[in-house]
Design a protein around this motif. Structure first.
Motif, mmCIF file in Angstrom:
data_model
loop_
_atom_site.group_PDB
_atom_site.id
_atom_site.type_symbol
_atom_site.label_atom_id
_atom_site.label_comp_id
_atom_site.label_asym_id
_atom_site.label_seq_id
_atom_site.Cartn_x
_atom_site.Cartn_y
_atom_site.Cartn_z
ATOM 1 N N ARG B 421 -8.980 17.203 4.014
ATOM 2 C CA ARG B 421 -9.813 17.361 2.819
ATOM 3 C C ARG B 421 -9.190 16.671 1.595
ATOM 4 N N GLY B 422 -7.885 16.883 1.426
ATOM 5 C CA GLY B 422 -7.188 16.300 0.278
ATOM 6 C C GLY B 422 -7.297 14.785 0.243
ATOM 7 N N SER B 423 -7.495 14.168 1.392
ATOM 8 C CA SER B 423 -7.579 12.714 1.455
ATOM 9 C C SER B 423 -8.980 12.231 1.100
ATOM 10 N N TRP B 424 -9.973 12.624 1.886
ATOM 11 C CA TRP B 424 -11.317 12.071 1.631
ATOM 12 C C TRP B 424 -11.919 12.553 0.323
ATOM 13 N N GLU B 425 -11.595 13.780 -0.051
ATOM 14 C CA GLU B 425 -12.191 14.312 -1.274
ATOM 15 C C GLU B 425 -11.758 13.513 -2.501
ATOM 16 N N ARG B 426 -10.540 12.988 -2.464
ATOM 17 C CA ARG B 426 -10.047 12.226 -3.611
ATOM 18 C C ARG B 426 -10.317 10.741 -3.487
ATOM 19 N N LEU B 427 -10.255 10.215 -2.261
ATOM 20 C CA LEU B 427 -10.302 8.755 -2.128
ATOM 21 C C LEU B 427 -11.710 8.160 -2.022
ATOM 22 N N PHE B 428 -12.649 8.879 -1.413
ATOM 23 C CA PHE B 428 -14.012 8.311 -1.334
ATOM 24 C C PHE B 428 -14.616 8.056 -2.724
ATOM 25 N N PRO B 429 -14.495 9.018 -3.663
ATOM 26 C CA PRO B 429 -15.064 8.725 -4.986
ATOM 27 C C PRO B 429 -14.405 7.524 -5.662
ATOM 28 N N LEU B 430 -13.086 7.351 -5.434
ATOM 29 C CA LEU B 430 -12.404 6.185 -6.010
ATOM 30 C C LEU B 430 -12.952 4.896 -5.399
ATOM 31 N N ALA B 431 -13.136 4.918 -4.078
ATOM 32 C CA ALA B 431 -13.661 3.731 -3.391
ATOM 33 C C ALA B 431 -15.046 3.396 -3.934
ATOM 34 N N LYS B 432 -15.863 4.422 -4.126
ATOM 35 C CA LYS B 432 -17.219 4.212 -4.617
ATOM 36 C C LYS B 432 -17.196 3.633 -6.032
ATOM 37 N N LYS B 433 -16.403 4.252 -6.870
ATOM 38 C CA LYS B 433 -16.363 3.850 -8.275
ATOM 39 C C LYS B 433 -15.926 2.389 -8.441
ATOM 40 N N PHE B 434 -14.929 1.970 -7.634
ATOM 41 C CA PHE B 434 -14.391 0.635 -7.819
ATOM 42 C C PHE B 434 -14.862 -0.354 -6.755
ATOM 43 N N GLY B 435 -15.862 0.050 -5.961
ATOM 44 C CA GLY B 435 -16.411 -0.880 -4.983
ATOM 45 C C GLY B 435 -15.407 -1.339 -3.947
ATOM 46 N N ALA B 436 -14.662 -0.405 -3.372
ATOM 47 C CA ALA B 436 -13.691 -0.774 -2.337
ATOM 48 C C ALA B 436 -14.210 -0.344 -0.975
ATOM 49 N N SER B 437 -13.744 -1.040 0.064
ATOM 50 C CA SER B 437 -14.003 -0.590 1.427
ATOM 51 C C SER B 437 -12.873 0.348 1.830
ATOM 52 N N VAL B 438 -13.064 1.077 2.950
ATOM 53 C CA VAL B 438 -12.009 2.006 3.377
ATOM 54 C C VAL B 438 -11.779 1.970 4.884
ATOM 55 N N VAL B 439 -10.514 2.133 5.255
ATOM 56 C CA VAL B 439 -10.156 2.336 6.657
ATOM 57 C C VAL B 439 -10.197 3.843 6.896
ATOM 58 N N LEU B 440 -10.942 4.259 7.928
ATOM 59 C CA LEU B 440 -11.028 5.684 8.262
ATOM 60 C C LEU B 440 -10.080 5.961 9.420
ATOM 61 N N LEU B 441 -9.119 6.841 9.201
ATOM 62 C CA LEU B 441 -8.098 7.106 10.215
ATOM 63 C C LEU B 441 -8.382 8.409 10.962
ATOM 64 N N ALA B 442 -8.265 8.332 12.298
ATOM 65 C CA ALA B 442 -8.559 9.495 13.152
ATOM 66 C C ALA B 442 -7.421 10.504 13.114
ATOM 67 N N LEU B 443 -7.350 11.215 12.014
ATOM 68 C CA LEU B 443 -6.282 12.198 11.841
ATOM 69 C C LEU B 443 -6.818 13.267 10.904
#
Lengths: 207, 581
Positions: B421-443
């Motif tokens: 939770r601590g990862s996606w909850e913080r990083l997805f909004p950042l990716a959205k805001k700055f137009g970044a792509s993301v690597v999704l890790l199976a963990l």
């Protein structure tokens, strides 16, 4: 890395460092002459010994709660009072407690050979056993590093009771922490583990 | 009616030039065209009305240079509010009750952002945010960030518009250089990839260069994005006749060109420098009411981009290698340099990997605890002047990302976001805001699952969360997690199985390849073997060592035998007999 879950690894690679075995047997480069007899014995014993090695590893990751005089952890009574570990753990936020054994078969074989008066062979088996458990510990350690890398964590080097000022009695704590009885390991009041080819250690996890 | 609804219905006609039209109507213009807004609003109203009469669906306010940085050049920086409000008012008066949209025009600030120039990102952001607020207050229906020459400035402007208003936003760049590049080196594909993830309503091309080339530029943008594309060209390349500049294209000639823009898929078409109400009238006669062409969905690939070039991963394209060497793990000298906050080796590794054929570079500067977020950001900024390869920002520190992302000219990839939770909850909004792509890790909280099914479950739930956060499928790539075979090979088989399962779902994949051989002898052999097996299962890319020739060769050979290299063109180019014609 996942905290507070004890994990048993039964498939550890045992890649024996033969040079280290030779050195345990007293071989010194340029000084010791190998007899043909000795070379043959070594060669045979390697394959025989490896069949008797049944490596098992167990580990658990605990988060560090306090680093004062003692290092204390969440969800366990285990504590470490050691300057060496405090230095090793200066950046760590968690610790891995681990143990690796190669099982009882090789040691039984050593006793058998000794009883038959084949001391040379017993000695070779013992040296191979020492390196085998070291290799199995390396394998588990490597696995832990590759796990840690997924979350960009770093691991410190491995540190065992008896090194530096970490007392051998800490093996009692690890015995309890890791429920070593479950993997067929026992301990006596002098903190010696059986099978003797068993390693316990701690590793620091840095964020 | 709003622009989104109108865009679905028909092709929209944008107005023509304002600056050149004002010059034609007024004997002289004081200082800047925007001065007219306060001094002579009636002439503005007349121009707007002429365009509306000619058939424009959208008219643009006379505010191209009305931002505080540009206005400071002539000492008018205190007039930002007045100039923008007056321009919006003139447009509203001209519109009356007609069904026409008013677009707030926003041109470049006139100075480049570091490292190309001396401007800092925050000042540029503030200038656009301020202008956007006043235009919104003035009652415009949408904002158009246009004639941009720097991808970072345009992206910053988009962000500012998004942050301070709820208005629809369009963004366009000018590609005057040969082969269709901006003066700062960006190709239209890079612009399309970079902008579309900051969610403008439409993106496009305007002014500069030969309008004959627009058709090709529009098509190239449409290979990358499903956003509506808009185009407003200059009326040809101006020729000097006596004292004045003359734009050669007649209204008829321009409307012929505009038909080609429409045919190549543009959905908002207007005119830029040198076009007049007559041009828009001809254009409107040719295209008004036409249905917009069907919007093709771009392929299911991951998009990343540097300032100049775009990178796609997956979608049947060739295997990509993301250089792993900027990573202090196991590199003592690099680590000690990073601890001293020095970047010589980092730069050196960037150059070497680019030369060796890497498609992108992973940037890992060690644990967040060690690396100050500012240092990470400055390294990212610096690396962009060393390499034209897109960057994978390999850090889990939201602080470092929040500082580095605004400085990135293009569309970077965050490596990685996991199921905690601590990862996606913080990083997805950042990716959205700055137009970044993301690597999704199976963990996730329980670690890396042993079996493939559970790993895929984590990936699927991450995809859902990413889409919920507003990211698009082309922003996502999955990493099924590779562990060392130092213990058991069973885990590697599960990883391979997971690759196949994710591939079947049409999601691009990557992995940290070198992890497979960690702690073992003959690492190159193990890496190459696992790579070949994984490519067969559908792996699209790997974070690996491009300096390992063997690995690159295996990847090219795998491309050839798996049909990812049509006609084995790349393979033969690398290994075949060469001949001189």
């Amino acid at each position: 890395m996942v905290h507070d879950r004890r994990t048993i690894e039964r498939e550890l690679r045992v890649d024996i460092n033969r040079k280290a075995v030779h050195s345990l047997l007293g071989y010194r480069k340029g000084q010791t002459a190998w007899t043909q007899e000795m070379a043959t014995l070594l060669q045979r014993t390697y394959s025989e010994a490896l069949d008797l090695v049944e490596p098992v590893g167990v580990y658990i990751v605990r988060r560090i709660r306090e680093k004062d005089d003692e290092i204390r952890f969440f969800r366990t009574k285990t504590r470490i009072k050691s300057r060496s570990i405090r230095m090793l753990f200066h950046k760590a936020t968690a610790a891995v407690f681990l143990a690796v054994t190669i099982g009882p078969k090789l040691e039984e074989k050593i006793q058998e050979e000794t009883a038959k008066g084949r001391n040379e062979k017993a000695l070779v088996l013992d040296a191979i056993g020492s390196e085998a458990v070291e290799a199995a510990a390396d394998s588990l350690n490597t696995h832990l590093v590759s796990l840690a890398r997924q979350t960009r964590h770093f691991l410190t080097t491995r540190f065992s009771p008896g090194y530096g000022d970490l007392p051998l009695s800490f093996q009692q704590d690890l015995y309890r922490e890791l429920s070593l009885r479950d993997i067929g390991v026992r301990i006596n009041e002098k903190h010696i583990l059986f099978p003797q080819k068993t390693i316990t250690a701690v590793i620091g996890v840095e964020p | 009616m709003n622009i989104q609804a109108m865009l679905k219905e028909r092709v929209l006609i944008l107005d023509g030039a304002m600056g050149t039209e004002l010059m034609r109507r007024l004997s002289q213009i004081d200082r800047v065209p925007e001065a007219v807004n306060l001094e002579n609003p009636q002439v503005l109203i007349d121009v707007h009305k002429a365009y509306i009469d000619a058939g424009a669906d959208i008219i643009e306010t006379n505010t191209f240079g009305a931002n505080r940085i540009k206005l400071a050049e002539i000492g008018l920086e205190r007039k930002v509010k007045d100039l923008n409000l007056a321009a919006a008012e003139a447009a509203r008066k001209a519109r009356g009750h007609r069904n026409v949209l008013i677009a707030g025009s926003m041109g470049p600030v006139g100075q480049l952002i570091r490292p190309l120039g001396d401007m800092d990102v925050e000042s540029v952001y503030e200038a656009y945010a301020e202008q956007a607020r006043f235009l919104a207050k003035g009652g415009v229906d949408l904002l158009v960030v246009e004639t941009q020459i720097d991808i970072l400035e345009a992206k910053t402007a988009l962000r500012a518009c998004r942050d301070v208003t709820d208005l629809p936003v369009g963004v366009s760049m000018s590609f005057p250089l040969e082969g269709g590049r901006t003066v700062t080196g960006s190709e239209p594909e890079a612009a399309a990839a970079t902008f579309s993830s900051v969610s403008p309503e439409f993106i496009g091309i305007n002014c500069g260069g030969d309008p004959e080339e627009f058709e090709d530029l529009i098509g190239r943008m449409r290979t990358i994005t499903d956003k509506p594309v808009f185009a407003h060209a200059n009326a040809g390349i101006p020729e000097k006749r006596g004292e004045s500049l003359v734009y050669p294209l007649t209204p008829e000639a321009y409307s012929e060109l505009a038909r080609k823009f429409y045919a190549s898929g543009a959905r908002v078409i207007g005119g830029c420098c040198g076009t007049t109400p007559d041009h828009i009238k001809a254009l409107s006669r040719a295209l008004k009411g036409q249905k917009p062409g069907a919007q093709e969905r771009p392929a299911s690939w991951l998009l990343a981009s540097s300032r100049s070039r775009v990178l796609t991963i997956g979608g049947g394209g060739r295997f990509r290698i993301i250089g792993e060497n900027i990573n202090p793990f196991g590199r003592t000298k690099l680590r000690s340099e990073i601890e001293k906050k020095r970047l010589e080796r980092v730069r050196d590794y960037a150059r070497k990997q680019a030369q060796a054929g890497a498609d992108a570079l992973d940037v890992n500067l060690g644990q967040p605890g060690d690396t100050q977020p500012e240092f990470y950001a400055s390294a990212v900024s610096e690396l962009q002047s060393v390499t034209t390869l897109p960057l994978f920002l390999d850090t889990t520190s939201p602080d470092a990302l929040a500082r580095a992302l605004p400085l990135y000219a293009g569309k970077p990839v965050i490596n990685s976001v996991n199921g905690k939770r601590g990862s996606w909850e913080r990083l997805f909004p950042l990716a959205k805001k700055f137009g970044a792509s993301v690597v999704l890790l199976a963990l996730d909280e329980k670690g890396i699952p042993e079996n493939a099914e559970d790993r895929v479950r984590i990936i699927e739930s991450l995809i859902q969360r990413a889409l919920d956060a507003g990211l698009s499928p082309t922003d996502l790539i999955a990493d099924p997690a590779v562990l060392s075979v130092a213990t058991t090979g069973a885990r590697a088989l599960e990883t391979l199985k997971a690759v196949a399962m994710i591939h079947e779902r049409g999601i691009p994949t990557t992995c940290g390849l070198s992890n497979i051989s960690y702690g073992l002898p003959q690492r190159r052999l193990l890496n190459a073997c696992f790579l070949a097996m994984a490519i067969e299962r559908g792996l699209d890319s790997a974070i690996a060592n491009p300096l390992d020739r063997n690995l690159i060769e295996v990847a090219r050979a795998c491309d050839a035998v798996t049909g990812r290299d049509p006609g084995m063109k790349m393979f033969l180019q690398a290994f075949g007999r060469t001949f001189e014609p």
